[in-house]
Design an enzyme around this catalytic site. Structure first.
Site, short mmCIF file in Angstrom:
data_model
loop_
_atom_site.label_atom_id
_atom_site.label_comp_id
_atom_site.label_asym_id
_atom_site.label_seq_id
_atom_site.Cartn_x
_atom_site.Cartn_y
_atom_site.Cartn_z
N GLU A 268 9.62 9.13 -9.26
CA GLU A 268 9.41 10.19 -8.39
C GLU A 268 10.57 11.07 -8.02
OE1 GLU A 268 7.60 7.88 -5.19
OE2 GLU A 268 5.80 7.65 -6.05
N ASP A 347 -0.50 1.81 -6.95
CA ASP A 347 0.56 1.96 -5.73
C ASP A 347 -0.32 1.47 -4.60
OD1 ASP A 347 2.65 2.49 -4.09
OD2 ASP A 347 2.13 4.62 -4.23
N GLU A 375 0.64 1.73 4.49
CA GLU A 375 0.53 3.15 3.92
C GLU A 375 -0.78 3.73 3.49
OE1 GLU A 375 3.13 4.05 0.56
OE2 GLU A 375 2.41 5.77 0.63
O1 GCW Z 1 3.77 4.55 -2.24
C1 GCW Z 1 4.76 5.16 -2.62
C2 GCW Z 1 5.14 5.94 -1.48
C3 GCW Z 1 6.45 6.51 -1.47
C4 GCW Z 1 7.65 5.56 -1.92
C5 GCW Z 1 6.98 5.03 -3.25
C6 GCW Z 1 7.93 3.77 -3.76
C7 GCW Z 1 9.73 5.03 -1.01
O2 GCW Z 1 4.34 7.27 -1.16
O3 GCW Z 1 6.86 6.95 -0.16
O4 GCW Z 1 8.80 5.88 -1.80
O5 GCW Z 1 5.72 4.73 -3.33
O6 GCW Z 1 7.27 2.63 -3.82
O7 GCW Z 1 8.98 4.13 -4.18
#
Ligand code: GCW
Length: 663
Positions: A268, A347, A375
């Site tokens: 990311e 995720d 989240e």
């Molecule tokens: O779930 C996603 C989140 C990001 C997060 C990323 C991760 C810290 O939306 O905010 O970043 O995973 O796990 O690195």
């Protein structure tokens, strides 16, 4: 001020337990910081529960509490043995850290009326590492935080106060032994946590945690040397290697008991070894060698994927990425590297298959990463008790050693019971912040408590954990206990019902991830699709699609490749299916979507009503705090129900058999 969550020592049963809370004798341990913490805790509990200060004895008393040192052969370095003999309660352990766990467990038994003459409890933690990851930023904000701001950082500085100690106490009480305090996305000032600017304060934090047997970890900016003389982060570049060696020395000179570092690289937008044409093992091992002289660990995240996918590309599949990048490196990682693997290949959705990396690597240290920060499961507005979900993940059979191998469950791999590696464990992205009650919704604290308890003992039952937490937090009243337990135990299935059906995931509002937006992520670059058209829905991950299913060991591979064998709760994760496909319930997929969304909304209302029935029976503050949230949850469930059902009704034009209003 802030609450003490499950450690609020209210008056307890004096007739049964008063006799123990008279004197304390510590037998065999030298008085160090950790032993002092443990005795102080007993003294505090005694005062608060029985208004009695504990006498500290210098010889064995005939009544009271005895903390006794034993050899480590039986209990290891973190196990304890608690039992009663006449008027004496014994807490035996081999190390001061284990004494801490024994003391907190003893107090929990007393406070839940579960300690008696016959008590004989031996617990040795299932997992070597039981960790919490904070995504706290140094400006005080928390990435995916739903409980206020950070209690570690504010205005690009470190906060050290009474709350720091209270937090260490809270997490030690549930057996946590490691904590990473800053966000894995290491930005701006956070890079300086390993520089002169902050290092002394980090050392102070580390000392506070050490009193509770908790090791402090930091998230590291892998790209850091780019800003310094090496001007590179190439893991094979001598200048970079030397730079990190010096850096580790500098850090460990000041913080000798630092646990190590957590690293998010090539993910990311974060740079990593891929930037230099190197492998993930090259990157992790370079840091591991630099930290080796100090006994530190490198925890390397496997959340590596290309977040710039083209939605028109049907072959690329984000779910494949972790396995594609890491499995072929099995056996190449240094023994002080642990790979931190998210529970699912995507995720933290409300339902995902277990990552095929578990059971896909045999000679690599692995840790399971789950997310109790809600989240994708309701932002701690909606109640969603996640422990039943974690239990399912832990019991997943990976068939690592062949089709008749039923032993290599996720739990047995991460605990190192499968015998191939020496270290592993469980980590949760944590759900705390500086809100008065720590977790925003009081009910979200059940996830923090539950995670700790489960990581310590993966055999525990999720409802037992919930009930214990309720007794310690709210009340011993049976009706209160049953009501809250019922809410907690039905909350994850309810959330799944009113949000994402059959493993599809992702129909959330982009970026924020609360509330519905069916197409919010459909035509974007994050690789998160439902692929619905007018006839069918789901992502084809069998051999005719991306063959992500092929990453599993047999017989899981055959199961997931074949739609007729795929467990229905994951059907649309693995296969694109016609809306008219009939499920084992006799319902079509579209009818299942309609029904579960209406049901989920009803469930949310039922949970709200159940909560409202507790008025006057539990603490007012907690009651009102969650009451507010239940109203919001009902609105959320209503919105999900209307939007998802309308979307699919309009997409396929198939009527609801029950003729309910769908817009
Ligand atoms: O779930 C996603 C989140 C990001 C997060 C990323 C991760 C810290 O939306 O905010 O970043 O995973 O796990 O690195």
């Amino acid at each position: 001020m802030w609450t003490q969550c499950w450690l609020d020592y209210k008056a307890a049963n004096k007739d049964a337990y008063g006799k123990y809370f008279t004197t304390l004798y510590v037998d065999g341990f030298k008085k160090d910081d950790v032993i002092s913490t443990a005795s102080d805790e007993l003294a505090r509990a005694s005062l608060s529960m029985f208004e009695r200060s504990l006498d500290i004895d210098i010889s064995a008393p005939n009544k009271g509490i005895i903390i006794k040192k034993t050899g480590q052969e039986l209990l290891g370095s973190e196990g304890y043995h608690i039992y009663a003999d006449g008027d004496i309660a014994y807490i035996e352990a081999g190390t001061p850290q284990a004494v801490i766990y024994g003391v907190f467990r003893f107090l929990a038994l007393v406070r839940t009326d579960a300690f008696n003459d016959k008590t004989d409890v031996t617990e040795i933690p299932s997992n070597p590492i039981r960790m919490l990851d904070h995504w706290d930023n140094m400006d005080g904000s928390i990435e995916r935080g739903y409980s206020g701001n950070s209690f570690f950082f504010e205005n690009n500085d470190i906060i050290i106060n009474e709350r720091t100690r209270d937090y260490a106490r809270l997490i030690a009480s549930i057996g946590i032994n490691a904590v990473a305090i800053n966000n894995v996305n290491v930005k701006e000032a956070a890079t300086d946590l390993v520089n002169k600017r902050f290092i002394d304060k980090v050392a102070k934090l580390s000392d506070i945690f050490a009193c509770y047997g908790v090791k402090l970890f930091l998230s590291l900016n892998y790209a850091m040397p780019i800003e310094y003389e090496p001007e590179s982060a190439d893991p094979l570049d001598e200048k970079v290697i030397t730079w990190w060696k010096n850096k580790m020395k500098e850090v460990y000179d000041v913080i000798p008991n630092l646990g190590g570092f957590l690293v998010k690289a090539d993910s990311e937008g974060r740079p990593g070894p891929f930037t230099y044409g190197r492998t993930q093992a090259d990157g992790a091992n370079m840091l591991a060698e630099a930290i080796r002289p100090y006994g530190g660990l490198i925890i390397w995240r496997c959340f590596v994927y290309n977040c710039k996918q083209d939605w028109r590309d049907l072959k690329t599949d984000r779910a494949r990425a972790g396995y594609d990048y890491f499995s072929s490196l099995d056996g190449q990682f240094a023994d002080n590297v642990i790979l931190q693997i998210k529970n699912g290949p995507m995720d933290f959705q409300v339902r995902e298959p277990v990552s095929p990396l578990f059971g896909g690597m045999r000679k690599t240290n692995q840790m399971l990463e789950v997310q109790i920060a809600q989240e994708y499961t309701g932002h701690q507005i909606d109640v969603c008790y996640l422990i039943p979900w974690f239990k399912q993940i832990l019991s997943f059979k990976t068939y690592m050693n062949g089709a008749d191998d039923t032993e290599s469950t996720v739990a047995n791999i991460i605990s190192t019971k499968t015998g191939n590696v020496k270290i592993g464990g469980m980590v949760a992205v944590t759900n705390t912040g500086n809100d008065e009650n720590w977790t925003g919704n009081d009910l979200a604290a059940a996830n923090l408590y539950g995670f700790g308890r489960l990581a310590f003992n993966t055999d525990l039952d999720s409802e037992d954990i919930a009930r214990e937490w309720i007794k310690l937090t709210f009340s011993h009243d049976k009706e209160v206990e049953d009501t809250i337990s019922d809410i907690l135990m039905s909350s994850w299935p309810a959330y799944e019902k009113y949000t994402a059906p059959l493993g599809i995931g992702w129909m959330v509002k982009p970026h924020d991830h609360y509330g519905p937006s069916v197409d919010g992520y459909e035509y974007d670059r994050w690789g998160t699709y439902h692929r619905a058209d007018w006839q069918s829905i789901g992502v084809e991950r069998g051999p005719d699609g991306t063959d992500f299913a092929g990453q599993y060991n047999s017989p899981n591979r055959e199961m997931y490749r074949d739609a007729s064998k795929t467990p229905e709760e994951l059907l649309l994760f693995f296969h694109k299916m016609p809306y008219k496909h009939v499920l084992s319930s006799g319902k079509t997929i579209i009818q299942h979507i309609y029904d579960t969304h209406f049901e989920g909304y009803e469930e949310a209302k039922r949970m709200r009503d159940e909560w409202n029935s507790l008025k006057g029976k539990i603490d007012d503050r907690a009651f009102l705090e969650s009451k507010k949230r239940f109203d919001m949850q009902v609105d959320n469930a209503h919105e999900w129900c209307d939007i998802v059902n309308s979307y699919f009704y309009r997409k396929c034009g198939i009527d609801d058999e029950k003729g309910r209003t769908i817009y």
